[in-house]
Scaffold this motif. Structure first.
Motif, PDB file in Angstrom:
ATOM      1  N   GLN A  15     125.998  89.882  20.517  1.00 41.73           N
ATOM      2  CA  GLN A  15     126.120  90.995  19.554  1.00 41.73           C
ATOM      3  C   GLN A  15     124.755  91.628  19.288  1.00 41.73           C
ATOM      4  N   ARG A  16     123.711  90.800  19.264  1.00 45.94           N
ATOM      5  CA  ARG A  16     122.376  91.303  18.947  1.00 45.94           C
ATOM      6  C   ARG A  16     121.780  92.169  20.062  1.00 45.94           C
ATOM      7  N   LYS A  17     122.378  92.147  21.253  1.00 42.63           N
ATOM      8  CA  LYS A  17     121.835  92.960  22.351  1.00 42.63           C
ATOM      9  C   LYS A  17     121.966  94.452  22.058  1.00 42.63           C
ATOM     10  N   SER A  23     116.442  95.349  12.549  1.00 41.61           N
ATOM     11  CA  SER A  23     117.402  94.617  11.717  1.00 41.61           C
ATOM     12  C   SER A  23     117.605  93.188  12.196  1.00 41.61           C
ATOM     13  N   SER A  24     116.996  92.838  13.335  1.00 37.97           N
ATOM     14  CA  SER A  24     117.307  91.546  13.955  1.00 37.97           C
ATOM     15  C   SER A  24     116.136  91.063  14.816  1.00 37.97           C
ATOM     16  N   TYR A  25     115.762  89.786  14.642  1.00 35.78           N
ATOM     17  CA  TYR A  25     114.688  89.208  15.462  1.00 35.78           C
ATOM     18  C   TYR A  25     115.078  89.210  16.942  1.00 35.78           C
ATOM     19  N   VAL A  26     116.336  88.848  17.223  1.00 37.39           N
ATOM     20  CA  VAL A  26     116.788  88.772  18.620  1.00 37.39           C
ATOM     21  C   VAL A  26     116.773  90.173  19.249  1.00 37.39           C
ATOM     22  N   ALA A  27     117.272  91.160  18.501  1.00 34.35           N
ATOM     23  CA  ALA A  27     117.258  92.534  19.018  1.00 34.35           C
ATOM     24  C   ALA A  27     115.827  92.996  19.266  1.00 34.35           C
ATOM     25  N   ASN A  35     109.262  90.022  29.491  1.00 31.33           N
ATOM     26  CA  ASN A  35     107.942  89.369  29.430  1.00 31.33           C
ATOM     27  C   ASN A  35     107.666  88.769  28.062  1.00 31.33           C
ATOM     28  N   LYS A  36     108.039  89.477  26.989  1.00 27.45           N
ATOM     29  CA  LYS A  36     107.835  88.958  25.627  1.00 27.45           C
ATOM     30  C   LYS A  36     108.704  87.716  25.398  1.00 27.45           C
ATOM     31  N   ILE A  37     109.943  87.775  25.887  1.00 22.64           N
ATOM     32  CA  ILE A  37     110.850  86.625  25.726  1.00 22.64           C
ATOM     33  C   ILE A  37     110.274  85.415  26.475  1.00 22.64           C
ATOM     34  N   GLU A  39     107.165  84.886  27.195  1.00 24.37           N
ATOM     35  CA  GLU A  39     105.974  84.447  26.435  1.00 24.37           C
ATOM     36  C   GLU A  39     106.399  83.489  25.325  1.00 24.37           C
ATOM     37  N   LYS A  40     107.499  83.823  24.628  1.00 27.94           N
ATOM     38  CA  LYS A  40     107.985  82.951  23.547  1.00 27.94           C
ATOM     39  C   LYS A  40     108.490  81.617  24.111  1.00 27.94           C
ATOM     40  N   VAL A  41     109.175  81.654  25.256  1.00 28.83           N
ATOM     41  CA  VAL A  41     109.658  80.402  25.870  1.00 28.83           C
ATOM     42  C   VAL A  41     108.457  79.514  26.218  1.00 28.83           C
ATOM     43  N   GLY A  42     107.414  80.139  26.779  1.00 32.25           N
ATOM     44  CA  GLY A  42     106.203  79.376  27.129  1.00 32.25           C
ATOM     45  C   GLY A  42     105.540  78.780  25.894  1.00 32.25           C
ATOM     46  N   GLU A  43     105.413  79.598  24.853  1.00 34.37           N
ATOM     47  CA  GLU A  43     104.789  79.160  23.599  1.00 34.37           C
ATOM     48  C   GLU A  43     105.565  77.989  22.979  1.00 34.37           C
ATOM     49  N   GLU A  44     106.882  78.134  22.943  1.00 37.80           N
ATOM     50  CA  GLU A  44     107.703  77.066  22.339  1.00 37.80           C
ATOM     51  C   GLU A  44     107.700  75.811  23.212  1.00 37.80           C
ATOM     52  N   SER A  45     107.555  75.968  24.528  1.00 39.70           N
ATOM     53  CA  SER A  45     107.452  74.800  25.426  1.00 39.70           C
ATOM     54  C   SER A  45     106.214  73.989  25.075  1.00 39.70           C
ATOM     55  N   ALA A  69     114.428  72.901  18.995  1.00 35.92           N
ATOM     56  CA  ALA A  69     115.397  73.930  18.582  1.00 35.92           C
ATOM     57  C   ALA A  69     114.825  75.328  18.867  1.00 35.92           C
ATOM     58  N   ASP A  70     113.541  75.542  18.546  1.00 37.97           N
ATOM     59  CA  ASP A  70     112.906  76.836  18.852  1.00 37.97           C
ATOM     60  C   ASP A  70     112.919  77.108  20.364  1.00 37.97           C
ATOM     61  N   LEU A  71     112.636  76.055  21.145  1.00 38.17           N
ATOM     62  CA  LEU A  71     112.608  76.213  22.609  1.00 38.17           C
ATOM     63  C   LEU A  71     114.001  76.539  23.151  1.00 38.17           C
ATOM     64  N   TRP A  72     114.999  75.780  22.716  1.00 36.98           N
ATOM     65  CA  TRP A  72     116.374  76.043  23.179  1.00 36.98           C
ATOM     66  C   TRP A  72     116.799  77.449  22.778  1.00 36.98           C
ATOM     67  N   PHE A  73     116.489  77.827  21.517  1.00 36.25           N
ATOM     68  CA  PHE A  73     116.881  79.145  21.019  1.00 36.25           C
ATOM     69  C   PHE A  73     116.286  80.256  21.894  1.00 36.25           C
ATOM     70  N   HIS A  74     114.979  80.181  22.161  1.00 35.73           N
ATOM     71  CA  HIS A  74     114.361  81.244  22.954  1.00 35.73           C
ATOM     72  C   HIS A  74     114.829  81.205  24.410  1.00 35.73           C
ATOM     73  N   SER A  75     115.172  80.017  24.919  1.00 30.22           N
ATOM     74  CA  SER A  75     115.749  79.925  26.270  1.00 30.22           C
ATOM     75  C   SER A  75     117.114  80.615  26.308  1.00 30.22           C
TER      76      SER A  75
HETATM   77  N1  LIG Z   1     118.264  80.115  15.829  1.00 32.15           N
HETATM   78  C1  LIG Z   1     117.568  81.091  15.567  1.00 32.15           C
HETATM   79  C2  LIG Z   1     116.139  80.994  15.526  1.00 32.15           C
HETATM   80  N2  LIG Z   1     115.305  79.963  15.752  1.00 32.15           N
HETATM   81  C3  LIG Z   1     114.053  80.449  15.577  1.00 32.15           C
HETATM   82  N3  LIG Z   1     114.099  81.758  15.257  1.00 32.15           N
HETATM   83  C4  LIG Z   1     112.984  82.664  14.981  1.00 32.15           C
HETATM   84  O1  LIG Z   1     112.088  82.586  16.058  1.00 32.15           O
HETATM   85  C5  LIG Z   1     110.796  83.010  15.622  1.00 32.15           C
HETATM   86  C6  LIG Z   1     109.804  82.077  16.297  1.00 32.15           C
HETATM   87  O2  LIG Z   1     108.874  81.594  15.462  1.00 32.15           O
HETATM   88  P1  LIG Z   1     107.356  81.986  15.593  1.00 32.15           P
HETATM   89  O3  LIG Z   1     106.669  81.254  14.513  1.00 32.15           O
HETATM   90  O4  LIG Z   1     106.897  81.813  16.997  1.00 32.15           O
HETATM   91  O5  LIG Z   1     107.525  83.557  15.266  1.00 32.15           O
HETATM   92  P2  LIG Z   1     106.466  84.656  15.115  1.00 32.15           P
HETATM   93  O6  LIG Z   1     105.127  84.073  14.903  1.00 32.15           O
HETATM   94  O7  LIG Z   1     107.016  85.597  14.079  1.00 32.15           O
HETATM   95  O8  LIG Z   1     106.583  85.338  16.552  1.00 32.15           O
HETATM   96  P3  LIG Z   1     105.568  86.312  17.253  1.00 32.15           P
HETATM   97  O9  LIG Z   1     105.426  87.492  16.340  1.00 32.15           O
HETATM   98  O10 LIG Z   1     104.316  85.531  17.483  1.00 32.15           O
HETATM   99  O11 LIG Z   1     106.263  86.662  18.547  1.00 32.15           O
HETATM  100  C7  LIG Z   1     110.837  83.002  14.081  1.00 32.15           C
HETATM  101  O12 LIG Z   1     110.917  84.329  13.630  1.00 32.15           O
HETATM  102  C8  LIG Z   1     112.134  82.260  13.780  1.00 32.15           C
HETATM  103  O13 LIG Z   1     112.785  82.690  12.580  1.00 32.15           O
HETATM  104  C9  LIG Z   1     115.374  82.134  15.209  1.00 32.15           C
HETATM  105  N4  LIG Z   1     115.941  83.351  14.951  1.00 32.15           N
HETATM  106  C10 LIG Z   1     117.300  83.430  14.994  1.00 32.15           C
HETATM  107  N5  LIG Z   1     118.116  82.357  15.309  1.00 32.15           N
HETATM  108  C11 LIG Z   1     119.594  82.535  15.411  1.00 32.15           C
HETATM  109  O14 LIG Z   1     119.853  83.826  15.908  1.00 32.15           O
HETATM  110  C12 LIG Z   1     120.729  84.518  15.021  1.00 32.15           C
HETATM  111  C13 LIG Z   1     120.408  85.988  15.052  1.00 32.15           C
HETATM  112  O15 LIG Z   1     119.133  86.213  14.479  1.00 32.15           O
HETATM  113  P4  LIG Z   1     118.654  87.721  14.132  1.00 32.15           P
HETATM  114  O16 LIG Z   1     118.621  88.413  15.431  1.00 32.15           O
HETATM  115  O17 LIG Z   1     117.301  87.618  13.484  1.00 32.15           O
HETATM  116  O18 LIG Z   1     119.690  88.272  13.220  1.00 32.15           O
HETATM  117  C14 LIG Z   1     120.515  83.849  13.655  1.00 32.15           C
HETATM  118  O19 LIG Z   1     121.631  84.005  12.818  1.00 32.15           O
HETATM  119  C15 LIG Z   1     120.302  82.401  14.066  1.00 32.15           C
HETATM  120  O20 LIG Z   1     121.557  81.770  14.275  1.00 32.15           O
END
Ligand SMILES: N=c1c2ncn([C@@H]3O[C@H](COP(=O)(O)OP(=O)(O)OP(=O)(O)O)[C@@H](O)[C@H]3O)c2ncn1[C@@H]1O[C@H](COP(=O)(O)O)[C@@H](O)[C@H]1O
Length: 110
Positions: A15-17, A23-27, A35-37, A39-45, A69-75
Motif C-alpha cells: 500500500q505504501r508504494k 506521509s510515510s517512511y516506507v513511501a 540505492n537509498k533502500i 544503503e539502509k539494508v547495509g547500515e542495519e546489517s 527487526a530493523d534489518l528484516w524490515f528494510h530487507s
Molecule cells: N516496521 C517498521 C519499521 N521498523 C523500523 N522503521 C523505521 O526505520 C527507520 C530506521 O531507523 P534509523 O534510525 O536508521 O532512521 P533514520 O536515522 O531516520 O534514517 P536515515 O534518515 O538515516 O535514512 C526509522 O525511521 C524507524 O521508525 C520502521 N518503519 C515502519 N515499519 C512498518 O511499516 C509500516 C509503514 O510505515 P510508514 O510507511 O512509516 O507508514 C508501519 O506501520 C510499520 O508496521
C-alpha cells in the motif's frame, strides 16, 4: 488469535508504494530509490552484527532483536521495491527443507 506478521507487513508495504512520501517512511524510501533502500539494508546489517558482538560480551540480547527487526524490515522494503514478496523468500527456504547445506554446496555447478 494468530497474526501472520510477515503477510500483514507485506500488505502494508504494498500500500505504501503509492502513498505520499511525506506521509510515510516506507513511501519516502521508495521515492528516494533502490540505492537509498540498499544503503539502509547495509547500515542495519552492520548494526545487527555490532549488536550480536555486544550481546556475546554482555549477555544482553535485547538489541540483537531490535536491530534484526530493523534489518528484516528494510530487507522487506527492498523486496517490495523489486516487486518481490516475503512469500517468495519463504518458498525458497521451504524448498531447502531437508537439503543439507553441505550437500547443496558440494553439488553446486557455479
Ligand atoms: N516496521 C517498521 C519499521 N521498523 C523500523 N522503521 C523505521 O526505520 C527507520 C530506521 O531507523 P534509523 O534510525 O536508521 O532512521 P533514520 O536515522 O531516520 O534514517 P536515515 O534518515 O538515516 O535514512 C526509522 O525511521 C524507524 O521508525 C520502521 N518503519 C515502519 N515499519 C512498518 O511499516 C509500516 C509503514 O510505515 P510508514 O510507511 O512509516 O507508514 C508501519 O506501520 C510499520 O508496521
Amino acid at each position: 488469535m494468530k497474526v501472520d506478521v510477515l503477510a500483514e507487513l507485506a500488505t502494508t508495504l504494498e500500500q505504501r508504494k503509492t502513498a505520499a512520501p511525506d506521509s510515510s517512511y516506507v513511501a519516502s524510501l521508495h521515492a528516494k530509490g533502490l540505492n537509498k533502500i540498499l544503503e539502509k539494508v547495509g547500515e542495519e546489517s552492520v548494526e545487527t552484527i555490532l549488536a550480536a558482538k555486544d550481546a556475546q560480551a554482555s549477555g544482553d540480547k535485547k538489541d540483537v532483536i531490535y536491530e534484526t527487526a530493523d534489518l528484516w524490515f528494510h530487507s522487506l522494503v527492498m523486496l517490495s521495491h523489486l516487486d518481490l514478496s516475503p512469500q517468495d523468500v519463504l518458498e525458497e527456504l521451504a524448498r531447502r527443507f531437508n537439503l543439507s547445506g553441505l550437500d547443496e554446496k558440494a553439488n553446486r555447478t557455479k
